[in-house]
Design an enzyme around this catalytic site. Structure first.
Site, PDB file in Angstrom:
ATOM      1  N   ALA A   1      -3.186   7.498   3.097  1.00  8.57           N
ATOM      2  CA  ALA A   1      -2.346   6.589   3.873  1.00  8.57           C
ATOM      3  C   ALA A   1      -1.853   5.433   3.007  1.00  8.57           C
ATOM      4  O   ALA A   1      -0.663   5.087   3.038  1.00  8.57           O
ATOM      5  CB  ALA A   1      -3.110   6.061   5.082  1.00  8.57           C
TER       6      ALA A   1
ATOM      7  N   LEU B   1      -7.651   9.457   9.901  1.00  6.72           N
ATOM      8  CA  LEU B   1      -6.567   9.323   8.943  1.00  6.72           C
ATOM      9  C   LEU B   1      -7.178   9.014   7.580  1.00  6.72           C
ATOM     10  O   LEU B   1      -7.937   8.049   7.455  1.00  6.72           O
ATOM     11  CB  LEU B   1      -5.655   8.185   9.391  1.00  6.72           C
ATOM     12  N   CYS B   2      -6.851   9.831   6.581  1.00  8.20           N
ATOM     13  CA  CYS B   2      -7.390   9.590   5.242  1.00  8.20           C
ATOM     14  C   CYS B   2      -6.852   8.258   4.728  1.00  8.20           C
ATOM     15  O   CYS B   2      -5.646   8.083   4.547  1.00  8.20           O
ATOM     16  CB  CYS B   2      -7.004  10.716   4.294  1.00  8.20           C
ATOM     17  N   VAL B   3      -7.741   7.327   4.504  1.00 10.40           N
ATOM     18  CA  VAL B   3      -7.342   5.972   4.119  1.00 10.40           C
ATOM     19  C   VAL B   3      -6.662   5.970   2.752  1.00 10.40           C
ATOM     20  O   VAL B   3      -5.653   5.279   2.563  1.00 10.40           O
ATOM     21  CB  VAL B   3      -8.534   4.991   4.171  1.00 10.40           C
TER      22      VAL B   3
END
Length: 117
Positions: free
Chosen positions: A82, A77-79
């Site tokens: 997100a 998940l792209c931090v």
């Protein structure tokens, strides 16, 4: 046998992209290819929300992600995306938070990178 990295970029309202990703992943597995990871980026990070809920007769992304994770596929998940979308990155279910640099390293090691938009 090839190694693939997949990325999903679409909004949660675009079920077609998610279903295409799922069918593509299943086809790769059936042919003994390896899916190194699936990376959620841009609007697609909302698929990882623990508060995402749909009617029971619709595609259930939470169950889908868990089944892919159980099959040994790393879910990233792209931090940054997100956090921009207000997700709690400490509560991501089967997803690991990752930056674009980590994703780029995974993509360069893979034989193919396929995007779903």
């Amino acid at each position: 046998m090839s190694q693939y990295v997949l990325s999903l970029h679409s909004d949660v309202s675009n079920h077609d992209a998610l279903q295409q990703l799922l069918r593509f992943t299943q086809a790769l597995q059936a042919q003994d290819h390896q899916v190194a990871c699936i990376f959620l980026y841009q609007q697609a990070v909302l698929f990882a929300s623990q508060h995402f809920s749909l009617a029971s007769d619709e595609l259930q992304p939470t169950q889908l992600w868990q089944s892919l994770h159980d099959a040994g596929i790393a879910l990233k998940l792209c931090v940054t995306a997100a956090e921009k979308h207000g997700l709690d990155t400490t509560q991501c279910g089967p997803f690991e938070v990752a930056g674009l640099a980590e994703f780029a390293m995974l993509a360069t090691k893979a034989d193919k990178w396929v995007q779903f938009k």
